[in-house]
Scaffold this active site. Structure first.
Site, mmCIF file in Angstrom:
data_model
loop_
_atom_site.group_PDB
_atom_site.id
_atom_site.type_symbol
_atom_site.label_atom_id
_atom_site.label_comp_id
_atom_site.label_asym_id
_atom_site.label_seq_id
_atom_site.Cartn_x
_atom_site.Cartn_y
_atom_site.Cartn_z
ATOM 1 N N CYS A 46 0.921 -1.229 0.046
ATOM 2 C CA CYS A 46 -0.171 -0.108 0.101
ATOM 3 C C CYS A 46 0.946 1.308 0.158
ATOM 4 O O CYS A 46 0.343 2.402 -0.762
ATOM 5 C CB CYS A 46 -0.928 -0.093 1.369
ATOM 6 S SG CYS A 46 -1.855 -1.142 1.155
ATOM 7 N N ARG B 298 -7.775 -4.153 -3.456
ATOM 8 C CA ARG B 298 -7.462 -2.769 -4.334
ATOM 9 C C ARG B 298 -8.032 -2.501 -5.600
ATOM 10 O O ARG B 298 -7.851 -2.910 -6.677
ATOM 11 C CB ARG B 298 -5.691 -2.933 -4.649
ATOM 12 C CG ARG B 298 -5.173 -3.590 -3.543
ATOM 13 C CD ARG B 298 -3.528 -3.899 -3.924
ATOM 14 N NE ARG B 298 -2.780 -4.470 -2.821
ATOM 15 C CZ ARG B 298 -2.086 -3.772 -1.901
ATOM 16 N NH1 ARG B 298 -2.379 -2.471 -1.872
ATOM 17 N NH2 ARG B 298 -1.698 -4.470 -0.935
#
Length: 215
Positions: free
Chosen positions: A51, A128
């Site tokens: 991330c 995601r």
């Protein structure tokens, strides 16, 4: 799971509206989206390695997105204090500031609204997801990646430019299209149109239904 899938926003839908606490203040999405393209993207959690690389990638491309009338908005199921601490830590250690809003979605309201929670992957972390909205608030593109695979920033940028170019010139993009490549023009819908197509020497004509041109 079936009910969740059925309620996921789809390409062509108007983006579900919401109001949320973010790292830049409280934002109403429809107001944020008005007059601009928006890329809304989720990540599983703050202070995680994949991330961090992705958020850094978006931050490093902020000039590109601003140039192309596009705002960014991130999301994860973390608190606003966690977001602020993460933004500060990355800025302090790398000099990269996540200056776009990041939604604090502890109650999972926005994640559920956009189908970012997918139980087969995780019950508590958003996958995601990438949603590209046009200035009218319509969802134009959706991408989903699993928790363990980072996104491709070049593809996100390419997709945005393809959508904007298609809208401007009313054309379609072939496989692997990049800015500057030829685009596909619509197939003729009448015999007269077919006749005009055959006579048009400005086109690269593979067949009557597949023709390309430069723009």
């Amino acid at each position: 799971m079936e009910n969740q899938v059925n309620t996921m926003p789809r390409i062509g839908d108007m983006a579900p509206d919401f109001e949320a606490v973010t790292t830049t203040g409280v934002i109403k999405f429809s107001e944020y989206n008005k007059g601009s393209w928006v890329i809304l993207f989720s990540h599983p959690a703050d202070f995680t390695p994949v991330c961090t690389t992705e958020m850094t990638g978006f931050a490093n491309e902020s000039d590109f997105f601003e140039k192309h009338n596009t705002k960014l908005m991130g999301l994860s199921i973390d608190s606003i204090h966690s977001h602020i601490a993460w933004v500060h830590a990355v800025d302090e250690k790398t000099g990269v500031l996540f200056n776009f809003p990041i939604i604090a979605d502890l109650d999972m309201k926005v994640a559920k609204l956009y189908g970012m929670l997918q139980p087969g992957e995780s019950e508590t972390a958003a996958v995601r997801a990438v949603f590209i909205m046009d200035p009218a608030g319509k969802i134009r593109l959706i991408m989903y990646y699993p928790l363990n695979v980072g996104r491709n920033m070049d593809e996100i940028k390419r997709s945005l430019l393809a959508l904007q170019t298609s809208d401007e010139y009313k054309v379609a993009m072939p496989l692997n299209w990049q800015p500057g490549d030829k685009v596909i023009v619509g197939a003729p819908k009448t015999l007269e149109g077919l006749k005009e197509r055959k006579a048009d020497t400005s086109l690269e004509q593979v067949d009557w239904y597949l023709a390309k041109k430069s723009i």
